[in-house]
Scaffold this motif. Structure first.
Motif, PDB file in Angstrom:
ATOM      1  N   ALA A 157       1.643  12.647   3.873  1.00  0.00           N
ATOM      2  CA  ALA A 157       1.724  12.765   5.334  1.00  0.00           C
ATOM      3  C   ALA A 157       3.027  12.170   5.878  1.00  0.00           C
ATOM      4  N   GLY A 158       3.466  11.065   5.313  1.00  0.00           N
ATOM      5  CA  GLY A 158       4.693  10.422   5.787  1.00  0.00           C
ATOM      6  C   GLY A 158       5.910  11.300   5.561  1.00  0.00           C
TER       7      GLY A 158
ATOM      8  N   GLU B 131       0.824  -1.212   0.000  1.00  0.00           N
ATOM      9  CA  GLU B 131       0.000   0.000   0.000  1.00  0.00           C
ATOM     10  C   GLU B 131       0.858   1.262   0.000  1.00  0.00           C
ATOM     11  N   MET B 132       2.144   1.078  -0.117  1.00  0.00           N
ATOM     12  CA  MET B 132       3.043   2.239  -0.015  1.00  0.00           C
ATOM     13  C   MET B 132       2.736   3.320  -1.040  1.00  0.00           C
ATOM     14  N   ALA B 133       3.015   4.536  -0.625  1.00  0.00           N
ATOM     15  CA  ALA B 133       2.787   5.683  -1.492  1.00  0.00           C
ATOM     16  C   ALA B 133       3.565   5.570  -2.795  1.00  0.00           C
TER      17      ALA B 133
ATOM     18  N   GLY C  89      15.324  10.020   7.718  1.00  0.00           N
ATOM     19  CA  GLY C  89      14.678   9.188   6.697  1.00  0.00           C
ATOM     20  C   GLY C  89      14.863   9.743   5.302  1.00  0.00           C
ATOM     21  N   GLY C  90      15.988  10.449   5.090  1.00  0.00           N
ATOM     22  CA  GLY C  90      16.276  11.023   3.768  1.00  0.00           C
ATOM     23  C   GLY C  90      15.729  12.430   3.578  1.00  0.00           C
TER      24      GLY C  90
ATOM     25  N   ILE D  92       9.999  15.449   7.823  1.00  0.00           N
ATOM     26  CA  ILE D  92      10.538  16.818   7.841  1.00  0.00           C
ATOM     27  C   ILE D  92      10.311  17.455   9.215  1.00  0.00           C
ATOM     28  N   ILE D  93       9.164  17.142   9.825  1.00  0.00           N
ATOM     29  CA  ILE D  93       8.898  17.643  11.188  1.00  0.00           C
ATOM     30  C   ILE D  93       9.955  17.089  12.154  1.00  0.00           C
TER      31      ILE D  93
END
Ligand code: ZN
Length: 374
Positions: free
Chosen positions: A153-154, A15-17, A241-242, A159-160
């Motif tokens: 959202a991920g 289901e990954m983006a 996470g990159g 970034i947050i």
């Protein structure tokens, strides 16, 4: 010689983006007059496939999604890019690319013109020609970049996290800056804390510019000792996470003089006004002009020589561009910086930068680092 491996299905990743990204990219094929695309740009390769290795190509047609990489990476690729067929390749492109193009019935193969060098383009052309493959090579630009500009959202979550690491390091170190410390010492203190708190290798070298060095928007930290009353421009980011974050603050060691206060407060007003007035639907030019007008009115228009901001994501500079002449349209879920500055040769400079996300049409700050009052 070719071997196509299909990775075992990993249910939770189906289901990954990533899969949706490939579908969105395919919808852009017709407008760009291509029936397949050859992806070479590193962040685009990662964005579309999930594969984080440093070498490889994507070959995407309306039906196929293939990740070609060498033996060092095939195992990693199968795990990270379950939506792609993994093709193990050697050093000679002639062994696999012409076959792939002709087997797929491709007539117009898009390539990333902003990434492919002149010599690589010639190599592509010659490789196809030698095997009598007549497909045309079509230069395309900004296709994947336009998708990357709008975050899911991920991505925003990463970034947050990167911003939280950046903010905490800044606040911790800013409280200790005093006359006598060198720019390099400040930069190292920031870097050390960010790495200890979970940042991957930093997305860019930290900028610490004190006194006259602060008039260089991209000053390299030197052995210069910071003096009392001088501006110190700090520009820093972490990576999780990159995904990068980007933060600039200007601090004053000791007592700020009248000029510092004046310049600082013009930049602060420009920055805060842009934060409150930038809205969904504006062009990058219009957004830039909100801050630029305030700086111009104050008589420092010439001293604000760079753009107001840029997108942040897998790259520390990406779409959209908020600057003079930019036609990029700002839309919800874009993450970008707002960073006006004033630079005066011989004196120094002031820059204040937050990373933000557009949400429900308005700017929502991601950066939480304290903005000092002078
Ligand atoms: Zn920036």
């Amino acid at each position: 010689m070719r071997a196509v491996f299909t990775s075992p299905p990993i249910p939770w990743r189906r289901e990954m983006a990533v899969n949706k990204r490939v579908l969105k990219l395919r919808r852009l094929f017709d407008d760009n007059k291509i029936d397949a695309i050859f992806i070479t740009q590193a962040e685009n390769r990662r964005y579309l496939s999930g594969f984080d290795g440093t070498a490889g190509y994507l070959f995407i047609t309306p039906k196929k999604a293939i990740l070609a990489t060498d033996f060092r990476y095939t195992e990693q690729a199968a795990l990270e890019a379950p939506d792609f067929e993994i093709l193990r390749i050697g050093g000679n492109m002639a062994d696999w690319l012409p076959g792939l193009v002709s087997d797929s019935g491709v007539n117009s193969l898009g390539f990333e013109s902003a990434d492919v060098t002149y010599s690589f383009h010639r190599q592509l052309q010659n490789t196809l020609k030698k095997k009598d493959v007549t497909a045309k090579l079509i230069p395309v630009s900004g296709m994947v970049e336009s998708l990357r500009a709008v975050k899911d959202a991920g991505e925003i979550e990463l970034i947050i996290k990167a911003s939280a690491i950046t903010d905490a390091a800044f606040e911790q170190v800013a409280a200790t800056i005093k006359a006598g410390m060198t720019e390099k010492q400040v930069a190292w203190a920031l870097e050390k804390i960010m790495r200890e708190n979970g940042s991957q290798a930093l997305p860019f070298e930290i900028i610490v510019g004190s006194g006259p060095n602060a008039s260089l928007p991209h000053a390299k930290p030197s052995d210069r000792a910071i003096r009392d009353g001088e501006p110190v421009v700090i520009d820093m980011g972490a990576k999780v996470g990159g995904y990068a974050s980007d933060l600039s603050r200007t601090v004053c060691a000791g007592q700020p003089d009248a000029q510092f206060k004046k310049i600082y407060n013009i930049v602060l007003e420009a920055q805060m006004t842009a934060m409150s007035k930038i809205k969904e639907g504006m062009t990058g030019h219009e957004a830039d002009n909100i801050a630029r007008e305030i700086i111009r009115q104050a008589g420092y228009g010439e001293a604000f020589g760079h753009s107001l901001g840029h997108g942040v994501g897998l790259a520390e500079h990406e779409s959209p561009r908020l600057g003079p002449g930019s036609k990029d349209i700002l839309s919800d879920s874009m993450v970008f910086t707002i960073e006006p500055g004033i630079y005066i040769t011989g004196w120094g400079g002031v820059r204040i930068e937050d990373t933000v996300v557009l949400e429900k049409g308005k700017v929502k700050p991601i950066t939480k680092a304290l903005k000092l009052k002078y």
